[in-house]
Design a protein around this motif. Structure first.
Motif, PDB file in Angstrom:
ATOM      1  N   ARG A  54      -3.296   1.575  31.517  1.00 48.45           N
ATOM      2  CA  ARG A  54      -3.081   0.901  32.841  1.00 48.45           C
ATOM      3  C   ARG A  54      -3.144   1.826  33.971  1.00 48.45           C
ATOM      4  O   ARG A  54      -3.614   1.720  34.744  1.00 48.45           O
ATOM      5  CB  ARG A  54      -1.594   0.405  32.693  1.00 48.45           C
ATOM      6  CG  ARG A  54      -1.155  -0.246  34.268  1.00 48.45           C
ATOM      7  CD  ARG A  54       0.172  -0.754  33.738  1.00 48.45           C
ATOM      8  NE  ARG A  54       1.250   0.198  33.745  1.00 48.45           N
ATOM      9  CZ  ARG A  54       2.447  -0.338  33.735  1.00 48.45           C
ATOM     10  NH1 ARG A  54       2.811  -1.433  33.689  1.00 48.45           N
ATOM     11  NH2 ARG A  54       3.573   0.824  33.783  1.00 48.45           N
ATOM     12  N   MET A  88       1.458  -5.322  35.858  1.00 51.34           N
ATOM     13  CA  MET A  88       2.693  -5.554  36.354  1.00 51.34           C
ATOM     14  C   MET A  88       2.538  -4.662  37.918  1.00 51.34           C
ATOM     15  O   MET A  88       2.439  -3.330  37.715  1.00 51.34           O
ATOM     16  CB  MET A  88       3.924  -5.041  35.562  1.00 51.34           C
ATOM     17  CG  MET A  88       5.212  -4.984  36.130  1.00 51.34           C
ATOM     18  SD  MET A  88       6.541  -4.872  34.903  1.00 51.34           S
ATOM     19  CE  MET A  88       5.956  -3.350  34.535  1.00 51.34           C
ATOM     20  N   HIS A 147       5.701   6.986  32.298  1.00 49.62           N
ATOM     21  CA  HIS A 147       7.117   7.394  31.942  1.00 49.62           C
ATOM     22  C   HIS A 147       7.420   7.556  30.630  1.00 49.62           C
ATOM     23  O   HIS A 147       7.047   6.900  29.713  1.00 49.62           O
ATOM     24  CB  HIS A 147       8.376   6.659  32.848  1.00 49.62           C
ATOM     25  CG  HIS A 147       8.240   6.802  34.232  1.00 49.62           C
ATOM     26  ND1 HIS A 147       8.842   7.737  35.054  1.00 49.62           N
ATOM     27  CD2 HIS A 147       7.521   5.859  35.282  1.00 49.62           C
ATOM     28  CE1 HIS A 147       8.312   7.672  36.329  1.00 49.62           C
ATOM     29  NE2 HIS A 147       8.027   6.618  36.496  1.00 49.62           N
ATOM     30  N   PRO A 170       8.870   4.051  44.452  1.00 50.80           N
ATOM     31  CA  PRO A 170       7.641   4.232  43.575  1.00 50.80           C
ATOM     32  C   PRO A 170       6.494   3.691  44.036  1.00 50.80           C
ATOM     33  O   PRO A 170       5.206   4.107  43.901  1.00 50.80           O
ATOM     34  CB  PRO A 170       7.980   3.687  42.048  1.00 50.80           C
ATOM     35  CG  PRO A 170       9.467   3.851  42.212  1.00 50.80           C
ATOM     36  CD  PRO A 170       9.956   3.468  43.336  1.00 50.80           C
ATOM     37  N   ARG A 171       6.624   2.330  44.786  1.00 52.29           N
ATOM     38  CA  ARG A 171       5.344   1.475  45.640  1.00 52.29           C
ATOM     39  C   ARG A 171       4.651   2.583  46.384  1.00 52.29           C
ATOM     40  O   ARG A 171       3.295   2.477  46.326  1.00 52.29           O
ATOM     41  CB  ARG A 171       5.933   0.623  46.168  1.00 52.29           C
ATOM     42  CG  ARG A 171       6.236  -0.635  45.305  1.00 52.29           C
ATOM     43  CD  ARG A 171       6.511  -2.005  46.330  1.00 52.29           C
ATOM     44  NE  ARG A 171       5.499  -2.737  46.948  1.00 52.29           N
ATOM     45  CZ  ARG A 171       4.884  -3.491  45.974  1.00 52.29           C
ATOM     46  NH1 ARG A 171       5.003  -3.806  44.667  1.00 52.29           N
ATOM     47  NH2 ARG A 171       3.716  -4.172  46.331  1.00 52.29           N
ATOM     48  N   ILE A 215       2.678   5.001  44.310  1.00 50.32           N
ATOM     49  CA  ILE A 215       1.789   4.267  43.570  1.00 50.32           C
ATOM     50  C   ILE A 215       0.283   3.925  44.651  1.00 50.32           C
ATOM     51  O   ILE A 215      -0.793   4.116  44.453  1.00 50.32           O
ATOM     52  CB  ILE A 215       1.948   2.903  42.828  1.00 50.32           C
ATOM     53  CG1 ILE A 215       2.683   3.326  41.645  1.00 50.32           C
ATOM     54  CG2 ILE A 215       0.720   2.161  42.463  1.00 50.32           C
ATOM     55  CD1 ILE A 215       3.629   2.153  41.267  1.00 50.32           C
ATOM     56  N   LEU A 227       9.542   4.175  28.445  1.00 52.04           N
ATOM     57  CA  LEU A 227       8.262   3.441  28.879  1.00 52.04           C
ATOM     58  C   LEU A 227       8.493   2.359  29.962  1.00 52.04           C
ATOM     59  O   LEU A 227       9.449   1.820  30.237  1.00 52.04           O
ATOM     60  CB  LEU A 227       7.765   2.525  27.617  1.00 52.04           C
ATOM     61  CG  LEU A 227       6.641   3.704  27.118  1.00 52.04           C
ATOM     62  CD1 LEU A 227       6.381   3.037  25.702  1.00 52.04           C
ATOM     63  CD2 LEU A 227       5.687   3.876  27.706  1.00 52.04           C
ATOM     64  N   ALA A 228       7.364   2.248  30.861  1.00 48.17           N
ATOM     65  CA  ALA A 228       7.435   1.353  32.111  1.00 48.17           C
ATOM     66  C   ALA A 228       6.904   0.125  31.425  1.00 48.17           C
ATOM     67  O   ALA A 228       5.750  -0.397  32.001  1.00 48.17           O
ATOM     68  CB  ALA A 228       6.768   1.925  32.996  1.00 48.17           C
ATOM     69  N   MET A 229       7.234  -0.373  30.297  1.00 49.17           N
ATOM     70  CA  MET A 229       6.607  -1.591  29.529  1.00 49.17           C
ATOM     71  C   MET A 229       8.085  -2.560  29.316  1.00 49.17           C
ATOM     72  O   MET A 229       9.112  -2.280  29.159  1.00 49.17           O
ATOM     73  CB  MET A 229       6.186  -1.215  28.159  1.00 49.17           C
ATOM     74  CG  MET A 229       4.741  -0.286  28.414  1.00 49.17           C
ATOM     75  SD  MET A 229       3.558  -1.403  28.594  1.00 49.17           S
ATOM     76  CE  MET A 229       2.683  -0.757  29.751  1.00 49.17           C
ATOM     77  N   ILE A 230       7.747  -3.955  29.395  1.00 47.06           N
ATOM     78  CA  ILE A 230       8.468  -4.787  29.379  1.00 47.06           C
ATOM     79  C   ILE A 230       8.227  -5.779  28.151  1.00 47.06           C
ATOM     80  O   ILE A 230       7.464  -6.313  27.836  1.00 47.06           O
ATOM     81  CB  ILE A 230       8.642  -5.661  30.624  1.00 47.06           C
ATOM     82  CG1 ILE A 230       9.260  -4.651  31.597  1.00 47.06           C
ATOM     83  CG2 ILE A 230       9.775  -6.708  30.345  1.00 47.06           C
ATOM     84  CD1 ILE A 230       9.504  -5.440  33.063  1.00 47.06           C
ATOM     85  N   VAL A 278      10.498   8.191  42.192  1.00 46.52           N
ATOM     86  CA  VAL A 278      11.522   7.622  41.624  1.00 46.52           C
ATOM     87  C   VAL A 278      12.913   8.064  42.046  1.00 46.52           C
ATOM     88  O   VAL A 278      13.993   7.516  42.298  1.00 46.52           O
ATOM     89  CB  VAL A 278      11.479   7.703  40.025  1.00 46.52           C
ATOM     90  CG1 VAL A 278      12.949   7.093  39.345  1.00 46.52           C
ATOM     91  CG2 VAL A 278      10.312   6.781  39.451  1.00 46.52           C
ATOM     92  N   GLU A 330       1.210   2.209  20.411  1.00 44.01           N
ATOM     93  CA  GLU A 330       0.268   1.161  21.043  1.00 44.01           C
ATOM     94  C   GLU A 330       0.925   1.064  22.474  1.00 44.01           C
ATOM     95  O   GLU A 330       0.041   0.813  23.382  1.00 44.01           O
ATOM     96  CB  GLU A 330       0.294  -0.047  20.375  1.00 44.01           C
ATOM     97  CG  GLU A 330      -0.666   0.021  18.984  1.00 44.01           C
ATOM     98  CD  GLU A 330      -0.446  -0.978  17.953  1.00 44.01           C
ATOM     99  OE1 GLU A 330      -1.432  -1.456  17.312  1.00 44.01           O
ATOM    100  OE2 GLU A 330       0.812  -1.637  18.040  1.00 44.01           O
TER     101      GLU A 330
END
Ligand SMILES: Nc1ncnc2c1ncn2[C@@H]1O[C@H](COP(=O)(O)OP(=O)(O)OP(=O)(O)O)[C@@H](O)[C@H]1O
Ligand SMILES: [Mg+2]
Lengths: 259, 368
Positions: free
Chosen positions: A159, A103, A86, A74-75, A78, A89-92, A54, A151
Motif C-alpha cells: 500500500r 483506506m 507502523h 498524519p494526513r 501523507i 499495523l495500520a490494518m483493520i 502521529v 501477509e
C-alpha cells in the motif's frame, strides 16, 4: 549527494515524565535506505512517529524538502509524501483487503456529479499489487483478519509503495515475516530505493539491515550513538553498538559466537 | 510464482460466505417472523391493508432511528440519548410553533439545527475527552429528558403541549413529515376492490388506507441514503475504519474525529425526523415521548448483524432488524397475545443475535 529530503533536527519527545527522545538528529537522502537500529524502547517508533505526523515533537525541527514543516496530523504527512508502515499495523482486521489497501486514499468515480468509491478499480489494483508481492488472495473482499501477520505486513508495504511516497518509513517490517516474505520485503526496499525514494527502515536484525542499508543510525535510550556509512562498519560492530558494547561481547562469548 | 490460485486455500463454501454477510441474521429472522405470523395469525387482520399499514408504520419508526444508530455503531460509538432527543425535539417544535407561534417551517428547521448541534456536542465531548460514548450520552439522556419535562411545565404548566396540527395548517414544510403520498393510487385500488373501502359514515367510498405516510417515505429514503453512504462512498470506508480501529485509521489519514462527530449528528438528525413525524401525527408533544427508543434502536441494529464493538454492520440489516421488531410487536397485538410477552421475545432475540454476531466475527477475523 543531493540535498536531504528530510532533516530531523534535535528532536525531543517527552511523554509526561518519560523522555522517549532526548534530541535526535537524522538526515535522510532521496534514494537511500537509512536503517534505524536500537534495542527495545530505544525510541525508534517514537522517532518515526514524529516524522509521520502521529506525534508532535516536544522540541526540535523537521525540515522537509528544504522547508520547515509542522504536521498537524498524519494526513498532512501523507499528503506531503511520507508513507509509513507502523509497527503495530495500520490494518483493520474486520475490513476487506481492498478496503484496507485504499483506506484514507479511496479511489472515487463520479456518477451524476456525486463521488462514489470505485470498488472495481480498488479490487483490481489490490489483487495486482498483492500478486506482485507474492501473495495470492482468495479475493479482494477477503478480510484482513484472515491473513497471517506477515501477509498483513506485506499488504501494508504494498500500500505504502503503491501510493508513490517520497519517503517510505517501515517500522520493523520484517520482524514477523518468514524467509520468502522477508526476501520479498528486502527486494522491495531495494527496488523502491532505486526509484529515488528515501526509505527509513527500522529493524533489530543486523543482517537485514546490512542487506539493504546505505547508512545506519543506532538509537539508544532516546539518543543517537551516531550514524555509520555502509562499508565503514562491520556487522559485528553494529551489533555491539545496538546492544551497548561490552555486555554483548560477554554474551557472545558465553553463547559461543552464535548471536 | 505468480500463479493465480493457491492450493492451500480451500474453496470456502457458499454457506460460509453467506454467513459472513452482516444481513444474514436479519434476513433469516424476517422470513421466520413472517412465516410464523402467516401460519398462526393470518386471519387476525394483520395481513389486510390496514394491518399491513399498521405494522409498516411501526416498523418505519424503528427504521428511522435504527439507520442513525447503525452508522454510529459501525463508527464505533453509541448514542443513548436518542429517546430523550426525540422527546426534546418534539417539545422544541411545540414551544416554537405553538407557544411562540412562529411559522411551523421555522420551528421545524430551528429544531433540526438545535438537535444536530446537540449531536455534535455529544460527539465533540466523546472525541475530545476519550470517554466512552456510553457514559457521555447517558448524561445527555438525563439532561435532555430533564429539559423536556421542565420547559413545558414552566411555560404552560403541563407536560403535553397540543395544537400542533392547527399551527401546521397550510405550512409548506410540515406535510413533508406529517403528510401522505399516493392517495390517487389508493383511491383507485379502493375503487377496484383491491383494498377495502369505508361502507358508512362521512368517509364512505374512501379506501381504508388512503396513502403512504411520509414517515414510511422517510424511513425508505434514510435506509437508501445510509446504505449507499456506507458501502459505496469513501466516507463509508472511513466509517468502517473509524469503528474498526480508530488508531490505525488515524495513522492512515482518516479524519476519525470528524467522522465520529458527523455520525453523532446524523443520529440526532434521525431522532429529529422521528420526532417531527410523531408530533405531526399526534398533534401534540409530550414530555415522555421517545422513552426507551435508544435501546430499541440499538437492538434493531444488533439483530441486523452489527457488532457492538464497531467496525462491522449493515444498514439493510438494521432495517430488517427494525422490520422484525415492528412486525412482532404489532403481530402479537393482532394475535391477541399478552403484550408483556413482547419484552420477553425482545430479550431472547437480542441474546441470540449478539451470540450469533460474535460467532460471525470470529469467522471473519480468524480469531479463536
Ligand atoms: N504514547 C506513549 N506514552 C508514554 N510513553 C511512551 C509512549 N510511546 C512510547 N513511550 C515510551 O517511549 C520509549 C520508546 O518507545 P518506542 O516505542 O519508541 O521504542 P522502540 O525503539 O520502537 O522499541 P521496540 O524495538 O520495542 O519497538 C519507551 O520507553 C516507551 O515506554
Ligand atoms: Mg518500535
Amino acid at each position: 549527494m543531493a540535498d536531504p529530503i528530510i532533516q530531523m533536527k534535535e528532536i525531543q519527545k517527552h511523554f509526561g515524565s518519560v523522555i522517549a527522545l532526548a534530541g535526535v538528529s537524522v538526515d535522510v537522502f532521496p534514494g537511500e535506505c537509512h536503517c534505524l537500529l536500537g534495542d527495545n524502547g530505544a525510541g525508534k517508533s517514537t522517532f518515526i512517529k514524529t516524522m509521520s505526523g502521529v506525534h508532535k515533537p516536544t522540541s526540535g525541527e523537521i525540515v522537509f524538502e528544504g522547508q520547515p514543516l509542522d504536521f498537524a496530523d498524519p494526513r498532512d504527512a501523507i499528503a506531503a509524501g511520507i508513507a509509513t508502515v507502523h509497527q503495530h499495523l495500520a490494518m483493520i482486521p474486520l475490513m476487506s483487503v481492498s478496503r484496507n489497501f485504499f483506506m484514507g486514499n479511496e479511489p472515487v468515480r463520479k456518477i451524476a456529479g456525486l463521488s462514489f468509491f470505485d470498488h472495481d478499480y480498488a479490487n483490481r489494483v489490490t489483487m495486482e499489487e498483492m500478486r506482485n508481492m507474492g501473495i495470492n488472495l482468495r479475493g479482494p473482499d477477503q478480510a484482513v483478519g484472515t491473513l497471517s501477520g506477515g501477509e498483513r505486513q506485506t499488504v501494508a508495504i504494498a500500500r505504502a509503495v503503491h501510493f508513490g511516497a517520497k519517503v517510505l518509513i517501515l517500522d520493523e517490517p520484517t520482524s514477523a515475516l518468514g524467509v520468502r516474505q522477508t526476501a520479498n520485503v528486502l527486494a522491495t526496499i531495494d527496488k523502491v530505493r532505486k526509484q529515488g525514494i528515501a526509505v527509513v527502515f527500522i529493524t533489530h536484525n543486523v543482517r537485514h539491515a546490512m542487506a539493504v542499508g546505505d547508512r545506519f543510525t543506532v538509537l539508544n535510550r532516546g539518543q543517537t550513538l551516531g550514524t555509520a556509512v555502509r562499508g565503514e562498519i562491520t556487522p559485528e560492530e553494529l551489533q555491539d553498538m545496538m546492544a551497548g558494547g561490552q555486555e554483548m561481547v560477554q554474551l557472545e562469548g558465553s553463547l559461543g559466537g552464535t548471536v | 510464482m505468480a500463479d493465480t490460485t493457491d492450493e492451500r486455500i480451500k474453496e470456502i463454501s457458499p454457506l460460509r460466505r453467506a454467513l459472513i454477510r452482516p444481513e444474514l441474521g436479519g434476513m433469516v429472522g424476517t422470513v421466520a417472523v413472517f412465516t410464523l405470523f402467516a401460519l398462526f395469525a393470518f386471519d387476525s387482520g394483520m395481513f389486510n391493508s390496514q394491518g399491513v399499514m399498521n405494522w409498516s408504520i411501526v416498523s418505519a419508526q424503528f427504521m428511522i432511528i435504527a439507520v442513525g444508530a447503525c452508522l454510529l455503531m459501525i463508527a464505533g460509538e453509541f448514542d443513548l440519548s436518542v429517546g430523550s432527543m426525540i422527546g426534546f425535539a418534539g417539545m422544541m417544535i411545540a414551544v416554537f410553533g405553538v407557544v411562540l407561534a412562529w411559522p411551523m417551517w421555522i420551528a421545524i428547521l430551528i429544531t433540526f439545527v438545535i438537535c444536530c448541534a446537540l449531536g455534535a456536542l455529544n460527539g465533540w465531548i466523546v472525541v475530545r475527552t476519550g470517554l466512552p460514548s456510553f457514559i457521555v450520552t447517558l448524561a445527555f439522556l438525563f439532561i435532555l429528558r430533564g429539559f423536556t419535562i421542565y420547559i413545558p411545565q414552566t411555560v404552560e404548566r403541563k407536560t403535553i403541549i397540543g395544537g400542533i396540527r392547527d399551527a401546521a395548517e397550510g405550512d409548506w414544510l410540515a406535510p413533508i413529515f406529517g403528510g401522505k403520498i399516493g392517495q390517487p393510487i389508493f383511491q383507485w385500488l379502493g375503487d377496484m376492490g383491491v383494498i377495502g373501502v369505508f361502507e358508512r359514515g362521512t368517509r364512505a367510498g374512501q379506501p381504508v388506507v388512503d396513502g403512504i405516510p411520509m414517515l414510511i417515505v422517510w424511513a425508505i429514503a434514510l435506509i437508501i441514503f445510509g446504505h449507499i453512504l456506507l458501502t459505496r462512498t469513501r466516507f463509508g470506508n472511513w466509517i468502517f475504519a473509524a469503528g474498526g480501529d480508530a488508531e490505525a485509521a488515524r495513522n492512515s489519514g482518516v479524519p476519525v474525529n470528524k467522522v465520529k462527530i458527523l455520525m453523532f449528528m446524523f443520529t440526532a438528525f434521525c431522532a429529529t425526523v422521528f420526532a417531527v413525524c410523531q408530533v405531526m401525527e399526534f398533534g401534540s408533544a409530550g414530555a415522555d415521548r421517545g422513552l426507551l427508543k435508544e435501546f430499541e434502536a440499538i437492538i434493531a441494529v444488533v439483530i441486523g448483524g452489527a457488532l457492538l464493538t464497531g467496525g462491522y454492520g449493515s444498514v439493510i440489516g438494521a432495517a430488517l432488524g427494525a422490520l422484525i421488531f415492528g412486525v412482532v410487536q404489532q403481530g402479537l397485538f393482532f394475535a391477541g397475545v399478552e403484550s408483556s410477552l413482547f419484552r420477553v421475545f425482545l430479550g431472547v432475540i437480542l441474546l441470540f443475535a449478539v451470540i450469533l454476531n460474535t460467532y460471525i466475527r470470529r469467522i471473519i477475523t480468524g480469531e479463536r
